[in-house]
Design a protein around this motif. Structure first.
Motif, PDB file in Angstrom:
ATOM      1  N   ASP A 136     -30.268   2.155 -16.193  1.00 18.83           N
ATOM      2  CA  ASP A 136     -30.150   2.448 -17.655  1.00 18.83           C
ATOM      3  C   ASP A 136     -30.451   3.923 -17.746  1.00 18.83           C
ATOM      4  N   THR A 137     -31.414   4.349 -17.010  1.00 18.60           N
ATOM      5  CA  THR A 137     -32.081   5.671 -17.270  1.00 18.60           C
ATOM      6  C   THR A 137     -31.413   6.706 -16.423  1.00 18.60           C
ATOM      7  N   LYS A 138     -31.113   6.283 -15.068  1.00 19.95           N
ATOM      8  CA  LYS A 138     -30.456   7.154 -13.906  1.00 19.95           C
ATOM      9  C   LYS A 138     -28.922   7.132 -13.861  1.00 19.95           C
ATOM     10  N   GLY A 139     -28.380   6.245 -14.541  1.00 14.50           N
ATOM     11  CA  GLY A 139     -27.169   5.740 -14.284  1.00 14.50           C
ATOM     12  C   GLY A 139     -26.676   4.906 -13.199  1.00 14.50           C
ATOM     13  N   ALA A 140     -25.663   4.213 -13.415  1.00 15.65           N
ATOM     14  CA  ALA A 140     -25.138   3.029 -12.428  1.00 15.65           C
ATOM     15  C   ALA A 140     -24.799   3.838 -11.072  1.00 15.65           C
ATOM     16  N   GLU A 141     -24.333   4.957 -11.278  1.00 14.41           N
ATOM     17  CA  GLU A 141     -23.823   5.756 -10.075  1.00 14.41           C
ATOM     18  C   GLU A 141     -24.857   6.156  -9.265  1.00 14.41           C
ATOM     19  N   SER A 142     -26.128   6.142  -9.619  1.00 17.92           N
ATOM     20  CA  SER A 142     -27.010   7.083  -9.102  1.00 17.92           C
ATOM     21  C   SER A 142     -27.714   6.398  -7.633  1.00 17.92           C
ATOM     22  N   GLY A 143     -28.252   7.082  -6.777  1.00 14.06           N
ATOM     23  CA  GLY A 143     -28.622   6.767  -5.777  1.00 14.06           C
ATOM     24  C   GLY A 143     -30.142   5.896  -5.858  1.00 14.06           C
ATOM     25  N   GLU A 144     -30.827   6.288  -7.000  1.00 15.17           N
ATOM     26  CA  GLU A 144     -31.815   5.407  -7.478  1.00 15.17           C
ATOM     27  C   GLU A 144     -31.471   4.068  -7.733  1.00 15.17           C
ATOM     28  N   CYS A 145     -30.437   3.816  -8.557  1.00 14.32           N
ATOM     29  CA  CYS A 145     -29.906   2.552  -8.913  1.00 14.32           C
ATOM     30  C   CYS A 145     -29.684   1.728  -7.942  1.00 14.32           C
ATOM     31  N   ALA A 146     -28.864   2.242  -6.914  1.00 13.84           N
ATOM     32  CA  ALA A 146     -28.548   1.562  -5.647  1.00 13.84           C
ATOM     33  C   ALA A 146     -29.816   1.132  -4.879  1.00 13.84           C
ATOM     34  N   ALA A 147     -30.815   1.970  -4.925  1.00 12.36           N
ATOM     35  CA  ALA A 147     -31.929   1.676  -4.466  1.00 12.36           C
ATOM     36  C   ALA A 147     -32.785   0.616  -4.828  1.00 12.36           C
ATOM     37  N   ALA A 148     -32.698   0.525  -5.979  1.00 11.91           N
ATOM     38  CA  ALA A 148     -33.318  -0.499  -6.990  1.00 11.91           C
ATOM     39  C   ALA A 148     -32.744  -1.978  -6.629  1.00 11.91           C
ATOM     40  N   TRP A 149     -31.513  -1.862  -6.664  1.00 14.01           N
ATOM     41  CA  TRP A 149     -30.805  -3.091  -6.505  1.00 14.01           C
ATOM     42  C   TRP A 149     -30.964  -3.703  -4.995  1.00 14.01           C
ATOM     43  N   ASP A 150     -31.112  -2.473  -3.840  1.00 15.61           N
ATOM     44  CA  ASP A 150     -31.383  -2.845  -2.687  1.00 15.61           C
ATOM     45  C   ASP A 150     -32.628  -3.649  -2.428  1.00 15.61           C
ATOM     46  N   ALA A 151     -33.659  -3.087  -3.167  1.00 15.70           N
ATOM     47  CA  ALA A 151     -34.798  -3.905  -3.130  1.00 15.70           C
ATOM     48  C   ALA A 151     -34.771  -5.470  -3.589  1.00 15.70           C
ATOM     49  N   VAL A 152     -34.157  -5.502  -4.775  1.00 15.51           N
ATOM     50  CA  VAL A 152     -33.749  -6.960  -5.054  1.00 15.51           C
ATOM     51  C   VAL A 152     -33.157  -7.905  -4.136  1.00 15.51           C
ATOM     52  N   GLU A 153     -32.012  -7.352  -3.577  1.00 15.84           N
ATOM     53  CA  GLU A 153     -31.356  -8.169  -2.410  1.00 15.84           C
ATOM     54  C   GLU A 153     -32.561  -8.231  -1.213  1.00 15.84           C
ATOM     55  N   GLU A 154     -33.175  -7.336  -0.895  1.00 23.38           N
ATOM     56  CA  GLU A 154     -34.210  -7.645   0.008  1.00 23.38           C
ATOM     57  C   GLU A 154     -35.215  -8.924  -0.085  1.00 23.38           C
ATOM     58  N   LEU A 155     -35.515  -8.988  -1.440  1.00 22.91           N
ATOM     59  CA  LEU A 155     -36.558  -9.908  -1.922  1.00 22.91           C
ATOM     60  C   LEU A 155     -35.818 -11.175  -1.982  1.00 22.91           C
ATOM     61  N   GLN A 156     -34.337 -11.242  -2.255  1.00 22.89           N
ATOM     62  CA  GLN A 156     -33.651 -12.495  -2.311  1.00 22.89           C
ATOM     63  C   GLN A 156     -33.521 -13.062  -1.000  1.00 22.89           C
ATOM     64  N   ALA A 157     -32.995 -12.084  -0.054  1.00 17.37           N
ATOM     65  CA  ALA A 157     -33.024 -12.558   1.518  1.00 17.37           C
ATOM     66  C   ALA A 157     -34.268 -13.358   1.974  1.00 17.37           C
TER      67      ALA A 157
END
Length: 74
Positions: free
Chosen positions: A21-42
């Protein structure tokens, strides 16, 4: 243990939503944040697949030379 990782996943999801929401859906920070979620889910999925050891297996880990723990090749 499982509840703890589920709590972590939920916290990371909230963090990811906030970052996106803060950085934008296309930002690298957004992608990295969702990568962290995926790592925990795995990791959570992996933990579910790991079968806990029974009492004999735990005993044999501590006493590999015990008669009950011998393995014979045919």
């Amino acid at each position: 243990m499982t509840n703890n990782i589920q709590d972590q996943i939920e916290q990371e999801r909230e963090q990811a939503r906030s970052v996106c929401d803060t950085k934008g859906a296309e930002s690298g920070e957004c992608a990295a944040a969702w990568d962290a979620v995926e790592e925990l889910q795995a990791e959570a999925s992996h933990q579910k697949q790991t079968k806990p050891k029974n009492s004999l297996e735990r005993y044999c880990d501590d006493n590999p030379d015990a008669i009950e723990c011998r393995v014979y090749d045919e």
